[in-house]
Design an enzyme around this catalytic site. Sequence first.
Site, short mmCIF file in Angstrom:
data_model
loop_
_atom_site.label_atom_id
_atom_site.label_comp_id
_atom_site.label_asym_id
_atom_site.label_seq_id
_atom_site.Cartn_x
_atom_site.Cartn_y
_atom_site.Cartn_z
N GLY A 74 107.45 111.31 55.80
CA GLY A 74 106.82 110.64 56.94
C GLY A 74 106.57 109.19 56.59
N ASN A 110 71.51 99.77 83.23
CA ASN A 110 71.04 100.05 81.88
C ASN A 110 71.61 99.00 80.92
OD1 ASN A 110 71.40 101.29 79.10
ND2 ASN A 110 70.09 102.84 80.05
N GLU A 160 104.94 105.07 64.42
CA GLU A 160 105.48 103.73 64.15
C GLU A 160 104.90 103.15 62.85
OE1 GLU A 160 107.81 103.70 65.98
OE2 GLU A 160 107.54 102.94 68.01
#
Length: 356
Positions: A107, A253, A339
């Site tokens: 990989g 908020n 990638e």
Amino acid sequence: MAPHMAEWDEKEIFPVETMRKAAQLGFGGIYVKPDVGGSGLSRLDTSIIFEALSTGCTSTTAYMSIHNMCVWMIDTFGNEEQRRRFCPSLCSMEKFASYCLTEPGSGSDAASLLTSAQRKGDTYVLNGSKAFISGGGDTDVYVVMCRTGGPGPKGISCLVLEKGTPGLSFGKKEKKVGWNSQPTRAVIFEDCVVPVGNRLGAEGQGFSIAMKGLNGGRINIASCSLGAAHASVLLAQEHLTVRKQFGERLANNQYLQFRLAEMATRLVAARLMVRNAARALQEGREDAAVLCSMAKLFATDECFAICNQALQMHGGYGYLKDYAVQQFVRDIRVHQILEGTNEVMRMIVARNLLQG
């Protein structure tokens, strides 16, 4: 794409006809030369396009980015015969392409790949397998990195295979967390005979071709992350405006106001970093590869955090598939892995800083 994003995800539809319509707009070969059907646009143009498309469907856009990378590799490193044979039908998306580098045992250590291509006369005999291939089994053209020489990166070459080649087969369709509008399968080669005329560049040039493709691929996937984050900021903005708790809108908020401001600021910072790397790559600058790695690392990390924060702002509703924000979170998560993992991006940047 946006109206169909949830359906494509749920039913795992590969939206071929929609992508072909995108190709009619020039999105099948965005940075490919016009003489073979490409749009001839810049890397900066490409980044802007993929960010915009990704707001509609990140998964589909991400596949289109990989397809574009493959066509560019053939356009850039192929000879005239190869360019004219493959690029026109890919630019029109009559045919689709897949990038085949990763293997079950390699990989991040891509240079250790084992898929072999033995030269026999005017052909190569290919044996081995590739893993996690986007489009695998549904696409028509496979850009394959394989070993024609000794160990290491200099023994790797790049071959282009077409679907239907004897000995080419595919594994089961993977079940994934996200990216469900594109199929992912193993690609298997068993005595697969490929003409020498299908080799891109010279023998031993394959790893260099693969890495140059990935420089652009990293900008492309970072741009897809920008689109997902942009869409998620808008969804959070809308939710804060309409949702009421404790008798008033969430938008009142101050804590949530500050978080939204931080999300928008980080998005703009990531966008500028990606655009800068895209310019560097277009100009062929010496620092382009490291800037692409920095941009991919920063943008994919930051944009995932933005999408995740947007989901948190939705509360329990954000965890329902009726709300699009959860799909952006699921689709964008893998951008920190593919990638080149973000750990490998850190290695590239560190190596660049320390090599002097």
